[in-house]
Design an enzyme around this catalytic site. Structure first.
Site, PDB file in Angstrom:
ATOM      1  N   CYS A  98       0.837  -1.206   0.000  1.00 19.45           N
ATOM      2  CA  CYS A  98       0.000   0.000   0.000  1.00 19.45           C
ATOM      3  C   CYS A  98       0.877   1.263   0.000  1.00 19.45           C
ATOM      4  O   CYS A  98       1.447   1.594  -1.033  1.00 19.45           O
ATOM      5  CB  CYS A  98      -0.993  -0.027   1.162  1.00 19.45           C
ATOM      6  N   HIS A 188      -3.614  -5.392   0.548  1.00 20.21           N
ATOM      7  CA  HIS A 188      -3.108  -5.645   1.902  1.00 20.21           C
ATOM      8  C   HIS A 188      -3.088  -7.139   2.210  1.00 20.21           C
ATOM      9  O   HIS A 188      -4.070  -7.686   2.728  1.00 20.21           O
ATOM     10  CB  HIS A 188      -3.987  -4.931   2.932  1.00 20.21           C
ATOM     11  N   GLU A 190      -1.654  -8.522   4.583  1.00 22.44           N
ATOM     12  CA  GLU A 190      -1.631  -8.707   6.043  1.00 22.44           C
ATOM     13  C   GLU A 190      -3.009  -8.579   6.682  1.00 22.44           C
ATOM     14  O   GLU A 190      -3.209  -8.989   7.826  1.00 22.44           O
ATOM     15  CB  GLU A 190      -0.647  -7.709   6.684  1.00 22.44           C
TER      16      GLU A 190
END
Length: 238
Positions: A98, A188, A190
């Site tokens: 990001c 993302h 994560e």
């Protein structure tokens, strides 16, 4: 023991931090079980600690997301750019996410700025390009997969000698490769579904203002195991 460093570039919303952990903790949660015995994890907050030591002192580098904007050229962010160029020149494995994605592209000669179509939030489909299907890292993923996204800025102009590995209907530059072991992604890997849900809840008003239906976006949130696997697959290159 060698260290994989997570370069922290921002904080998640307070309610996300309280319930699920800050950006760096979300990375750690995904990586811990897959980390080789000889590799440790460390966190470096670039906003508070400045530029880290030589990139070659690390086995690998990851860059987190942020609520800052790369185009605002904050001093701590600009100071990282020459360090990232050095890491690329010295072939240190890197993965930006990001803000990290946009910062790497900007550091290497591209342009990151506000996306003319507005914010992209929610679980969206991402598709590999032909180059992505042949890439040593991205070929470990399916040719198309869902991923969690929340961003207002994007890589609007590619740096020289950059390969596009993935795209979707909103963003032509969802994943990029800059060198043999240097990648970045707009999505993302994560994030968990719960974190994605919390982000949409926080952004409901802004999303409605641009014609989105936040409730539909929440309903569409799904598991993103393929995207999350990217972090663990990256460990093979350090």
């Amino acid at each position: 023991m060698t260290s994989l460093v997570i370069i922290k570039t921002g904080d998640a919303f307070p309610e996300v931090v309280d319930q699920y952990g800050d950006f760096e903790q979300l990375f750690i949660n995904q990586l811990t079980t897959a980390l080789p015995e000889h590799v440790s994890l460390s966190v470096w907050d670039a906003r508070k600690q400045g530029v880290p030591s030589s990139p070659t002192s690390f086995a690998g580098i990851m860059l987190t997301g942020s609520h800052s904007m790369v185009s605002e050229q904050e001093p701590w962010s600009e100071a990282l750019k020459p360090w990232l160029v050095q890491a690329l020149d010295e072939n240190v494995p890197m993965l930006g996410v990001c803000y990290g994605h946009q910062l790497m592209a900007s550091a290497f000669g591209g342009i990151s700025d506000y996306h003319p179509a507005g914010r992209e939030s929610g679980t969206r489909n991402v598709r590999l390009t032909q180059a992505g299907n042949q890439d040593p890292l991205f070929s470990m993923l399916p040719s198309h997969f869902p991923a969690h996204l929340t961003h207002a800025q994007a890589v609007m102009q590619l740096p020289p000698n950059t390969t596009v590995l993935a795209h979707n209907s909103h963003d032509a530059h969802q994943a990029l490769r800059y060198g043999p072991r240097q990648w970045s992604v707009q999505f993302h890997p994560e994030f968990t579904p719960a974190v994605m849900h919390a982000y949409i809840e926080r952004q409901k008003a802004a999303l409605r203002d641009q014609g989105e239906n936040p409730d539909a976006l929440i309903h569409a949130i799904t598991d993103t195991q393929a995207a999350s696997g990217l972090l663990r697959h990256f460990l093979r290159f350090i």
